[in-house]
Write a protein that holds these residues in place. Sequence first.
Motif, PDB file in Angstrom:
ATOM      1  N   VAL A  92       0.885  -1.170   0.000  1.00  0.00           N
ATOM      2  CA  VAL A  92       0.000   0.000   0.000  1.00  0.00           C
ATOM      3  C   VAL A  92       0.921   1.217   0.000  1.00  0.00           C
ATOM      4  O   VAL A  92       1.661   1.426   0.965  1.00  0.00           O
TER       5      VAL A  92
ATOM      6  N   THR B 210      -6.617   4.211   1.855  1.00  0.00           N
ATOM      7  CA  THR B 210      -6.143   3.078   1.062  1.00  0.00           C
ATOM      8  C   THR B 210      -5.712   1.930   1.958  1.00  0.00           C
ATOM      9  O   THR B 210      -5.980   0.755   1.673  1.00  0.00           O
ATOM     10  N   ASP B 211      -5.051   2.242   3.064  1.00  0.00           N
ATOM     11  CA  ASP B 211      -4.629   1.226   4.014  1.00  0.00           C
ATOM     12  C   ASP B 211      -5.836   0.498   4.605  1.00  0.00           C
ATOM     13  O   ASP B 211      -5.848  -0.733   4.711  1.00  0.00           O
TER      14      ASP B 211
ATOM     15  N   ALA C 200      -7.361  -1.780   2.005  1.00  0.00           N
ATOM     16  CA  ALA C 200      -6.518  -2.957   1.800  1.00  0.00           C
ATOM     17  C   ALA C 200      -6.708  -3.972   2.916  1.00  0.00           C
ATOM     18  O   ALA C 200      -6.829  -5.181   2.656  1.00  0.00           O
TER      19      ALA C 200
END
Length: 316
Positions: A27, A35-36, A39
């Motif tokens: 990531v 985004t983390d 994910a």
Amino acid sequence: MAWGTGVWATGAWAQTAWPERPVRVIVPFPASGATDLVARVITQRVAQDLGQQMVVENRPGAGGTRGATEAARARADGYTLLLTTSSTHAISPHLVPRLAYDAGQDFTPVAHLADAPSVLLVTPSLPVQSMAELIAYGKAHPGQLNYASSGNGTIVHLNGAAFAAQAGMEMTHVPYKGTALAIPDLVSGQVHLLFDALPTGMPHVRSGRLRALAVTSPKRSALAPELPTLAESGLPGYSSVTWFGLYLPAGAAPALVERIHKAFAQAMQAPDVLAHLAKLGLEPAAPTTPAQFAAMVQADSERWAGVIRQYRITPE
């Protein structure tokens, strides 16, 4: 989603050979960011379905390009994946000089996972109640409106520039170090407009501190169904989302791509994954093939390239 039997027949090895060991998921943004979180929600489900560990590794820096570069240089064996956004593949290639990777050549597209629409917020002191009134006001007062962003070259900046261009309005860009820092000035009327993420923007609207006029997605958002899209509010064709997608390094075998694609597509149908994404203000992407994902990214890249050229946008 239809899965081609021909690919499975010629690539039966991929079904059994992958994954035989933990899979690294890069990531290219900090821990605890959007985004983390995306994910970790999705890969946890994939790991559960496959019975193999998926290890999320944050590699932030340089607007995501540092982690993307690391992923591009990895082996295309399915044990290094990149879960990223439009920033690294549709925006940075047109902003960052001497980028260390080629977004179109150094990766194998795997899956379009989710989208994050934005909401157009205006200060309550602005005498407008709709998109039509905002556009009319902007044209009647050229150069008097300004719009905030989370920094030069960010998707927030590009949304504002694209809006001004299509609406035929002359506005001034005011960059901040994050949209949260712009909110007090938007509430007080020092800045007039801001394209913010729905989950962070709508609480200010519902408290009466700000006014929301429209969303940037191609269809209305389930998070704020009362708001029209920009496209249905006088800007036909306007569509802008931050997309989240999965890549392998270039050169991955087609059967391996299909195997990983299927694993993530299955995870995206899980009710717990969908519920978590909704809490983050994300909408699951419509089922697409890797080729359709690649075509979407190419169109998005070309659009932002035009906006960046027109406004001579730079990262600084």
